[in-house]
Structures are given as structure tokens and as C-alpha cells.
Design an enzyme around this catalytic site. Structure first.
Site, short mmCIF file in Angstrom:
data_model
loop_
_atom_site.label_atom_id
_atom_site.label_comp_id
_atom_site.label_asym_id
_atom_site.label_seq_id
_atom_site.Cartn_x
_atom_site.Cartn_y
_atom_site.Cartn_z
N CYS A 156 0.83 -1.20 0.00
CA CYS A 156 0.00 0.00 0.00
C CYS A 156 0.87 1.26 0.00
O CYS A 156 1.99 1.25 0.48
CB CYS A 156 -0.87 0.03 1.25
SG CYS A 156 -1.88 -1.42 1.45
N ARG A 197 4.79 0.47 -6.29
CA ARG A 197 4.77 -0.40 -5.12
C ARG A 197 3.79 -1.57 -5.29
O ARG A 197 3.84 -2.52 -4.53
CB ARG A 197 4.36 0.41 -3.88
CG ARG A 197 5.35 1.50 -3.53
CD ARG A 197 4.75 2.51 -2.60
NE ARG A 197 4.51 1.97 -1.27
CZ ARG A 197 5.37 2.02 -0.26
NH1 ARG A 197 6.53 2.61 -0.44
NH2 ARG A 197 5.08 1.54 0.91
N TRP A 255 -2.89 -2.58 -1.65
CA TRP A 255 -2.46 -3.91 -2.10
C TRP A 255 -3.12 -4.87 -1.13
O TRP A 255 -2.75 -4.93 0.05
CB TRP A 255 -0.93 -3.99 -2.03
CG TRP A 255 -0.34 -5.18 -2.69
CD1 TRP A 255 -0.11 -5.36 -4.02
CD2 TRP A 255 0.14 -6.37 -2.05
NE1 TRP A 255 0.47 -6.58 -4.24
CE2 TRP A 255 0.63 -7.22 -3.06
CE3 TRP A 255 0.20 -6.80 -0.72
CZ2 TRP A 255 1.18 -8.46 -2.78
CZ3 TRP A 255 0.74 -8.03 -0.45
CH2 TRP A 255 1.23 -8.86 -1.47
N ASN A 314 -1.21 1.73 5.79
CA ASN A 314 -0.25 0.83 5.15
C ASN A 314 0.23 -0.16 6.21
O ASN A 314 0.53 0.24 7.32
CB ASN A 314 0.92 1.67 4.61
CG ASN A 314 2.02 0.81 4.00
OD1 ASN A 314 1.82 -0.37 3.74
ND2 ASN A 314 3.17 1.41 3.79
N GLY A 315 0.30 -1.44 5.87
CA GLY A 315 0.81 -2.43 6.83
C GLY A 315 -0.30 -3.34 7.32
O GLY A 315 -1.35 -3.47 6.69
N GLU A 322 18.98 -15.46 -10.54
CA GLU A 322 18.43 -14.12 -10.74
C GLU A 322 17.81 -14.00 -12.14
O GLU A 322 16.75 -13.43 -12.30
CB GLU A 322 19.53 -13.07 -10.52
CG GLU A 322 19.15 -11.64 -10.79
CD GLU A 322 17.94 -11.15 -10.02
OE1 GLU A 322 17.47 -11.83 -9.10
OE2 GLU A 322 17.43 -10.07 -10.37
N LYS A 327 13.96 -12.99 -12.72
CA LYS A 327 13.62 -11.79 -13.51
C LYS A 327 12.64 -12.16 -14.61
O LYS A 327 11.65 -11.48 -14.84
CB LYS A 327 14.93 -11.24 -14.10
CG LYS A 327 14.98 -9.80 -14.36
CD LYS A 327 15.34 -8.97 -13.15
CE LYS A 327 14.62 -9.34 -11.90
NZ LYS A 327 15.09 -8.80 -10.70
N GLU A 360 9.05 -13.26 -13.21
CA GLU A 360 8.21 -12.28 -12.53
C GLU A 360 7.56 -11.28 -13.47
O GLU A 360 6.49 -10.77 -13.19
CB GLU A 360 8.97 -11.56 -11.40
CG GLU A 360 10.01 -10.57 -11.84
CD GLU A 360 10.68 -9.86 -10.67
OE1 GLU A 360 9.99 -9.48 -9.72
OE2 GLU A 360 11.91 -9.66 -10.74
N HIS A 368 19.81 -35.65 -12.71
CA HIS A 368 19.29 -36.35 -11.53
C HIS A 368 17.78 -36.18 -11.40
O HIS A 368 17.22 -36.38 -10.33
CB HIS A 368 20.02 -35.86 -10.28
CG HIS A 368 21.49 -36.15 -10.33
ND1 HIS A 368 22.00 -37.42 -10.16
CD2 HIS A 368 22.55 -35.36 -10.62
CE1 HIS A 368 23.32 -37.38 -10.32
NE2 HIS A 368 23.67 -36.15 -10.60
N LYS A 384 6.60 -3.62 -4.92
CA LYS A 384 8.02 -3.26 -4.91
C LYS A 384 8.65 -3.51 -3.56
O LYS A 384 9.73 -4.04 -3.45
CB LYS A 384 8.17 -1.79 -5.31
CG LYS A 384 9.61 -1.30 -5.35
CD LYS A 384 10.37 -1.95 -6.48
CE LYS A 384 11.82 -1.55 -6.52
NZ LYS A 384 12.62 -2.47 -7.37
O1 M6R Z 1 13.74 -4.29 -1.04
P1 M6R Z 1 14.37 -5.63 -0.98
O2 M6R Z 1 15.67 -5.70 -1.73
O3 M6R Z 1 14.54 -6.16 0.41
O4 M6R Z 1 13.37 -6.60 -1.72
C1 M6R Z 1 13.57 -7.98 -1.75
C2 M6R Z 1 12.73 -8.62 -2.82
O5 M6R Z 1 11.38 -8.41 -2.57
C3 M6R Z 1 13.07 -8.06 -4.21
O6 M6R Z 1 14.44 -8.21 -4.47
C4 M6R Z 1 12.27 -8.78 -5.31
O7 M6R Z 1 12.62 -10.12 -5.36
C5 M6R Z 1 12.53 -8.08 -6.63
N1 M6R Z 1 11.56 -7.08 -6.85
C6 M6R Z 1 12.56 -8.98 -7.78
O8 M6R Z 1 12.90 -8.30 -8.94
#
Ligand code: M6R
Length: 608
Positions: free
Chosen positions: A2, A27, A75, A99-100, A481, A485, A488, A504, A603
Site C-alpha cells: 500500500c 509499489r 495492495w 499501510n501495513g 536471478e 527476472k 516475474e 538427476h 516493490k
Molecule cells: O527491497 P528488498 O531488496 O529487500 O526486496 C527484496 C525482494 O522483494 C526483491 O528483491 C524482489 O525479489 C525483486 N523485486 C525482484 O525483482
């Protein structure tokens, strides 16, 4: 997650709130709303969907007209995305955005129901807070907020307006970040600085339990105990342009292109006389020398940066490094001693699980080092030592430049630690550091050379349902990674696999035309990875290989080859990351996805 905004000043409040919320879209959210004082009454407009839906609704039904109010992007956590669950939520005299998470909202709701407050419209924890504020409101807003804060459990931030306190906005922070922007005769609240950077660069950072009162273009602060506070005014070190797309179609591609500068800005101030120097962050060779074990704990992309860090630190400094996912580490009763160093990597510095790890480590005697991008964030402030990465604001949900600068810090740390432990002499340390200094140029050259190749290769991926990323050693760490990427933002199922482990079990997944992206940049392991590439190709896979310019591989072994500049094996991740980012980006673009705001994602993950 949020996003909260608020405004008190001479401008059209609805416009300011919507514009500020637009800057928080990154976000992640599924509904939006605002509450504005109009002729002394609180007018609410809210809807499920995007901010464009809210704007359309206000065009149809009338936009609240006024100069003070609060706004929110939601969110969903408690209750599905719907008009009624959208914020703001109101009691009889109080309206809030939140938020939270309120952990004890069920008990509080029960309490309210037992006290003849049964006016709940939504499924949210937020509405319980609005009703509770209302229940305790006796005409003194601060007393009421303080009373309620003592009853709430969880991490949250609130923006509050009281019907009988027109033109005034109250804000409070309990864990979830909140800033107060100070402009010329106008004041703002926001979950993040980019939301208000268009209006002002000056802001106050609310601390745990602090309450802000915004009125007449000015702000006053007090503590949870009612003590008035003077706070330090900070100035953001970026401007509106860096928080905008700057001519690029998406933030993600802009941020990919910003990587050479981001790395340069991150490493340059930490190099002195050709050697890494992290002493401004409290990290000296003497400090590093004392650690026997290192734990790197993080989530998602940041954890993947830690995987690369593990290989590099272990190889150079010969210190054992364990990498863990924060949400696992915090519940596995880890064995920590005062000789251990726990490194927490986080772009936002607000990730709930990573924050929890920091709290858990306190009290074990182990030292904590935060590698964080957002200045003044919770993790940065609470760790024993902090190295800020200087990537600037990262807006796209898919992290690119933040990962790259996290890698650069991992290298600096590994070099300094290896030197401190006497594993490398100063000549070797300078040689490695110099190579790192040259990396921004190599990154730039790589982007220039391969962007079009990746754009083309990505067209071969768009029809895939599932694919594999494979690699060995550092390439395996990197492929994790690459895989994240891609999945997602393209929504193609993808897994990363240690190339040698395929036979395996996982190799049975290979069917005709299934893409397998092999990262093969480690010369010492190249022959081995090549055998694995041949194995999958022989079983019908579409093999896409990322390797250096000189790698001995032809189209008999691979369908597509993406060649990147050759540098020393250990630093290859900083270059090999580029094709993986570009493949993910262009696949998502070609599929017509919302690249910067992938579905279901946020985010900054401030809930567990
Ligand atoms: O803000 P942070 O680096 O702690 O976030 C961790 C993950 O949520 C973040 O790296 C997430 O996996 C990425 N948005 C992926 O691209």
C-alpha cells in the site's frame, strides 16, 4: 504494498493526491482512493482498480474540491480487492488510510462489537482502526491517536483526518515508513520520497511511534508519549527527472541503462589509493579480520546478490559464507556467535522478513551489516554498520540496477576481507579493484552491443510455457536471478538449475522446443557446462547460450548464442546479468505485459 499520501496547502488537493499516488504505483496496488475536506466535510472517492479508474470515477461523479486530505493505493491483504475494501475507511467522525498490517484486528473488532459498534462495511483490518479511533475520540485527536496506538499490534503507518478538525491531517508511523514533505506553505505525507519530489525535495523522516500534525502549510511532531519534537529536515539527493522515465518506455529499461552510472557512483567513494576503503561505513580491515563466519540474509533478488557474494568471498577471503532466505532464517533458530557477521541486503531497507532477521540477530552478539539502497530506511538505521548502494530510486518492481550495485558492494567487501585476512597482497587487491573500476564501461559496452540481440532472442521465448536457466558455479548463482527476472515479468514458468544436477531428475522435463538458457561464462567450468548444453539440445531443447566472445561454441550446440565481453571469470556476473535482464524485459514487452508493475507483486514487501 500500500501507498499513503496526504496534503495540506493551497493547491487542488485531489489533484496533488492523485499525482503523488501515481508516483507510488510501482509499489503495486489493486485499488485507490482519496478523502478531501470539502467545505468542512470529508468527501471520499475510492474504487477497485487503477488510478485511471479513480480519475474516471471522479470525472463521472465529481471530484472532491478542497485543500487538505489523504490518499491511498491498496495492495489487498485483508479482504479481496473491491470498492468497499478500498481505502479510505471511515468511522463516524474519523477517516483513515493505512499501510501495513494490524495483527490483533480480530480481537479489536470483537471489542468494538461488544461495545455496540457494529457498523463494519468491509473485511479490512483498516476499518477496525477507523472505528477504534472513533470509539475513543473525545475531541482531542492526539490523545485519541495515542490511546489507539497503544492498543494496535503490527507494523503500520496511518494518515488520519477528523471531521471536526478541517484542513488538518494527522500521520503516524509504527514500523511502516512514512515521510513528511515540507514545501513553500504546503506540507505532504507519503510512504516514499518520489511521491512528492515533484513538489519538494525537503522532508522529515517519521520515526517509530512519532505523530505528525499537518496544518496551515506547516507540521508539528510529537512522540507516542505526547512530547513535542524538533526534527531534522532532510533533502532528497535525487530530483524529479531521476524519478521519471526520461524518455524510456518503462522504468525497467531506464534502470537497466542507468547501471554503469549506478555502479560508478556506488564504488568510487569507496576506493582510495586503488584499494577498497569502506571505513566511512565502519568497516575496516581490523573489523573484518575478526569475523569467522558470514551469514548473508535477504529476499528475492537481494538474496541472489548474496549468492554471488558467497562465491566471491569464499574464494578470495576463505571465510565460510551461508546464504539464507530471510523468511526461512528467521524461523530456523540459527546458530550465531559474537564472531559472526550477518549481512542483510535490501534495496528498500523495509522488507518485513529482512527487518525481522535484524531484530533476531540483536542479542546474539553477532554484528550486523546492512547493504541498503534507500537512505534512512529501517534496516539501514537499525544495523550496526551500513553500506549504502547509490543506485538512485528504483521504481520498476523487477530489480535490476539495485542488484547490480549490490554485486559491486559484494566485490568490494570480498576484496577488502581477503586483504584483511592476508589472503591477497595489496598488489592483487589493487588489480582486482582496478578491474571493478573498469566495469561500468564494460556494462555500457555490453548493453550497446547486445540489446538488439536480446530483443530478437526474446521473440523466441514468448510462446513458451516453461523454461530452464542452467549454469555452474557463479553462473548458477547468476542464473537464479535470470530465472526470477524472467518469470516475474513475463509470467513464463522458469526454474534455475545447477547444470550438473539436471540429469538427476529435471532433464525429464525437456521436450521439443523447450527453451533452456545456459549461462556459461566461467572458463574453468565451460567444458562441463557445454556437455550439459549438448545433453539438453540432444533431447530437443532450444538452447540459448550466454557466453563470452571467445567461448568455443557453435550453432551445432546452441540455437542462439549471446556473446558478452570477456573479463576475469570472477567479475563475469556483473556483465552476464545484462543479457538476462534484457531477455526478461523484452519478453515481457513482447507479451504485452505491464512490465513495471507485474501482477500480484509489490516493490517493497512490508508484510510477512
Ligand atoms: O527491497 P528488498 O531488496 O529487500 O526486496 C527484496 C525482494 O522483494 C526483491 O528483491 C524482489 O525479489 C525483486 N523485486 C525482484 O525483482
Amino acid at each position: 504494498m500500500c501507498g499513503i499520501v496526504g496534503y495540506v496547502g493551497p493547491r487542488d488537493c485531489s489533484d496533488v493526491l492523485v499525482s503523488a499516488l501515481t508516483k507510488l504505483e510501482y509499489r503495486g496496488y489493486d485499488s485507490a482512493g482519496i478523502a478531501v475536506f470539502e467545505n468542512g466535510k470529508i468527501e471520499v472517492a475510492k474504487t477497485k482498480g487503477r488510478l485511471s479508474d479513480l480519475k474516471e470515477k471522479m470525472e463521472r461523479e465529481g471530484k472532491p474540491q478542497g485543500h487538505a486530505g489523504i490518499g491511498h493505493t491498496r495492495w489487498a491483504t485483508h479482504g479481496e480487492p473491491s470498492d468497499v475494501n478500498s481505502h479510505p475507511h471511515s468511522g463516524r467522525r474519523v477517516t483513515i488510510v493505512h499501510n501495513g498490517i494490524i495483527e490483533n484486528y480480530k480481537q479489536l473488532k470483537q471489542f468494538l462489537l461488544e461495545n455496540e459498534r457494529d457498523e463494519f462495511l468491509s473485511d479490512t483490518d483498516t476499518e477496525v482502526v477507523a472505528q477504534l479511533l472513533d470509539f475513543y475520540y473525545d475531541g482531542n485527536p492526539i490523545r485519541c491517536i495515542r490511546k489507539v496506538l497503544h492498543e494496535l499490534r503490527g507494523s503500520f503507518a496511518l494518515g488520519i483526518v477528523f471531521a471536526d478538525r478541517p484542513e488538518t491531517v494527522y500521520a503516524v508511523r509504527c514500523e511502516s515508513p512514512l515521510i513528511v514533505g515540507q514545501g513553500q506553505g504546503e506540507v505532504f505525507i507519503a510512504s516514499d520520497v518520489p511521491a512528492i519530489i515533484k513538489y519538494t525535495k525537503d522532508y522529515y523522516l517519521l520515526e517509530q511511534g512519532e505523530i505528525a500534525v499537518l496544518k496551515n502549510g506547516a507540521v508539528q511532531f510529537c512522540t507516542l508519549h505526547g512530547r513535542m519534537l524538533e526534527k531534522e529536515l532532510k533533502t532528497a539527493d535525487f530530483d524529479e527527472d531521476s524519478a521519471e522515465k526520461g524518455g524510456y518506455p518503462h522504468f525497467m529499461i531506464k534502470e537497466i541503462h542507468e547501471q554503469p552510472t549506478a555502479v560508478k557512483t556506488t564504488i568510487t567513494p569507496r576506493i582510495e589509493g586503488g584499494m577498497p576503503n569502506l571505513s566511512e561505513c565502519g568497516i575496516t580491515p581490523e573489523v573484518l579480520e575478526g569475523f569467522n563466519n558470514i551469514f548473508i540474509v535477504a529476499c528475492g533478488t537481494a538474496m541472489h546478490a548474496g549468492m554471488v557474494g558467497k562465491y566471491v568471498i569464499e574464494k578470495l577471503a576463505r571465510v565460510s559464507v551461508t546464504v539464507d532466505i530471510a523468511s526461512e532464517f528467521r524461523y530456523r533458530d540459527p546458530l550465531l556467535t559474537p564472531d559472526d557477521l550477518v549481512i542483510i541486503i535490501s534495496q528498500s531497507g523495509e522488507t518485513a522478513d529482512s527487518k525481522a532477521v535484524l531484530n533476531l540477530v540483536k542479542g546474539t552478539g553477532a554484528k550486523t551489516l546492512a547493504i541498503v539502497n534507500v537512505k534512512g530506511s529501517s534496516i539501514a538505521r537499525e544495523a550496526d554498520m551500513v553500506i549504502y548502494t547509490h543506485a538512485g530510486p528504483e521504481i520498476a518492481v523487477a530489480s535490476t540496477k539495485a542488484y547490480m550495485v549490490q554485486l559491486s558492494v559484494m566485490y568490494l567487501l570480498a576484496f577488502e576481507m581477503a586483504y584483511a585476512k592476508g589472503r591477497i597482497d595489496d598488489e592483487e587487491c589493487k588489480r582486482l579493484t582496478l578491474e571493478l573500476v573498469r566495469i561500468p564501461e564494460v556494462i555500457q559496452h555490453t548493453i550497446d552491443r547486445i540489446e538488439n540481440v536480446c530483443r530478437y532472442v526474446s521473440t523466441k521465448l514468448i510462446t513458451a510455457d516453461s523454461l530452464l536457466y542452467i549454469g555452474r558455479g557463479l553462473d548458477y548463482a547468476l542464473s537464479m536471478e535470470g530465472s526470477l527476472k524472467l518469470k516475474e515479468i513475463s509470467y513464463i514458468h522458469s526454474e534455475s538449475y545447477a547444470a550438473g544436477e539436471l540429469k538427476h531428475g529435471t532433464i525429464s522435463l525437456i521436450t521439443d522446443g523447450m527453451p533452456v538458457i545456459a549461462v556459461a561464462t566461467q572458463n574453468s567450468l565451460f567444458e562441463k557446462t557445454l556437455s550439459n548444453i549438448k545433453e539438453v539440445k540432444a533431447r530437443g531443447a532450444m538452447a540459448i547460450v550466454i557466453c563470452d566472445q571467445k567461448a568455443d561454441i557453435g550453432f551445432d550446440c546452441a540455437n542462439y548464442i549471446i556473446r558478452i565481453p570477456q573479463i576475469s571469470e570472477m567479475l563475469m556476473p556483473m556483465v552476464a546479468t545484462i543479457p538476462m535482464q534484457l531477455l526478461a524485459y523484452y519478453t515481457s514487452v513482447n507479451k504485452g505485459n505491464d512490465v513495471d508493475k507485474p501482477r500480484n507483486l509489490a516493490k517493497s514487501v512490508t508484510v510477512e
